[in-house]
Design an enzyme around this catalytic site. Structure first.
Site, PDB file in Angstrom:
ATOM      1  N   HIS A  11       0.731  -1.174   0.033  1.00 30.04           N
ATOM      2  CA  HIS A  11      -0.047  -0.028  -0.006  1.00 30.04           C
ATOM      3  C   HIS A  11       1.019   1.439  -0.074  1.00 30.04           C
ATOM      4  CE1 HIS A  11      -3.670  -2.509   1.564  1.00 30.04           C
ATOM      5  NE2 HIS A  11      -3.600  -2.352   0.339  1.00 30.04           N
ATOM      6  N   LYS A  15       5.204   1.514   0.707  1.00 31.42           N
ATOM      7  CA  LYS A  15       6.156   1.454  -0.397  1.00 31.42           C
ATOM      8  C   LYS A  15       7.369   1.748  -0.170  1.00 31.42           C
ATOM      9  CE  LYS A  15       2.757   2.097  -3.993  1.00 31.42           C
ATOM     10  NZ  LYS A  15       2.324   0.904  -3.873  1.00 31.42           N
ATOM     11  N   THR A  37       2.351  -5.357  -8.307  1.00 26.98           N
ATOM     12  CA  THR A  37       1.327  -4.460  -8.669  1.00 26.98           C
ATOM     13  C   THR A  37       2.394  -3.249  -9.297  1.00 26.98           C
ATOM     14  OG1 THR A  37       1.149  -3.777  -6.379  1.00 26.98           O
ATOM     15  CG2 THR A  37      -0.354  -5.121  -7.302  1.00 26.98           C
ATOM     16  N   GLY A  38       1.651  -2.593  -9.969  1.00 24.21           N
ATOM     17  CA  GLY A  38       2.483  -1.477 -10.774  1.00 24.21           C
ATOM     18  C   GLY A  38       3.306  -0.593 -10.234  1.00 24.21           C
ATOM     19  N   ALA A  39       2.863   0.422  -9.518  1.00 22.91           N
ATOM     20  CA  ALA A  39       3.940   1.312  -8.594  1.00 22.91           C
ATOM     21  C   ALA A  39       4.859   0.506  -7.782  1.00 22.91           C
ATOM     22  CB  ALA A  39       3.245   2.518  -8.063  1.00 22.91           C
ATOM     23  N   THR A  40       4.698  -0.183  -7.231  1.00 22.86           N
ATOM     24  CA  THR A  40       5.355  -1.115  -6.246  1.00 22.86           C
ATOM     25  C   THR A  40       6.455  -1.845  -6.973  1.00 22.86           C
ATOM     26  OG1 THR A  40       3.607  -1.580  -4.559  1.00 22.86           O
ATOM     27  CG2 THR A  40       5.707  -2.808  -4.392  1.00 22.86           C
ATOM     28  N   ASP A  63      -4.180  -6.531  -7.798  1.00 20.80           N
ATOM     29  CA  ASP A  63      -4.398  -7.612  -6.714  1.00 20.80           C
ATOM     30  C   ASP A  63      -5.136  -8.761  -7.538  1.00 20.80           C
ATOM     31  OD1 ASP A  63      -3.280  -5.765  -4.977  1.00 20.80           O
ATOM     32  OD2 ASP A  63      -5.295  -5.025  -4.402  1.00 20.80           O
ATOM     33  N   HIS A  90     -10.384  -0.394  -2.620  1.00 22.61           N
ATOM     34  CA  HIS A  90     -10.546  -1.844  -3.243  1.00 22.61           C
ATOM     35  C   HIS A  90     -10.390  -2.838  -2.114  1.00 22.61           C
ATOM     36  CE1 HIS A  90      -6.218  -1.103  -3.086  1.00 22.61           C
ATOM     37  NE2 HIS A  90      -5.975  -2.308  -3.336  1.00 22.61           N
TER      38      HIS A  90
END
Length: 134
Positions: A11, A15, A37-40, A63, A90
């Site tokens: 989250h 990060k 997942t994307g940004a991570t 997710d 979400h």
């Protein structure tokens, strides 16, 4: 530790902790196939130089993409650094991911302490059983 697939999810408030974790355990993580997942995924890849297979951002379905891999027995370990103090829009997707890990007996860490136990167990060969059940 042959070709194990590891998912990294964090989250927003976690990060930086995930980046620190990935840097600290780079020597272990780089021996595995990393998904995130994307940004991570982008942040981990930039910080460590490890190739990360990136999905959509969590709220956009990332997710669920990881959950699909779990349901197809294509994911071996999930490290999901959650922010338990912030409501997530979400949340149903998050709960579904946690549930699918339980249904398919996939090791899951939702905090740093458990993540470190799992990654050290991985390094010690304690997750080799995953190769036998595939």
């Amino acid at each position: 530790m042959v070709n194990l697939n590891i998912a990294l999810i964090a989250h927003d408030m976690k990060k930086s902790l995930m980046i620190d974790f990935a840097i600290a355990y780079k020597d272990i993580l780089e021996k595995c196939n990393i998904y995130a997942t994307g940004a991570t995924g982008q942040l981990v890849e930039e910080a460590t130089g490890i190739k990360v297979n990136k999905f959509l951002p969590g709220p956009m379905g990332g997710d669920q993409q990881i959950g699909a891999m779990i349901a197809e027995d294509k994911m071996d370990l999930v490290i999901f650094l959650r922010d338990p103090l912030t409501a997530q829009p979400h949340e149903p997707d998050i709960l579904a991911l946690l549930r699918v890990c339980d249904v398919h007996s996939i090791p899951l860490a939702t905090n740093l302490a458990t993540a470190e136990v799992l990654i050290k167990g991985l390094d010690a060969g304690l997750l080799e059983w995953r190769n036998a059940v595939k």
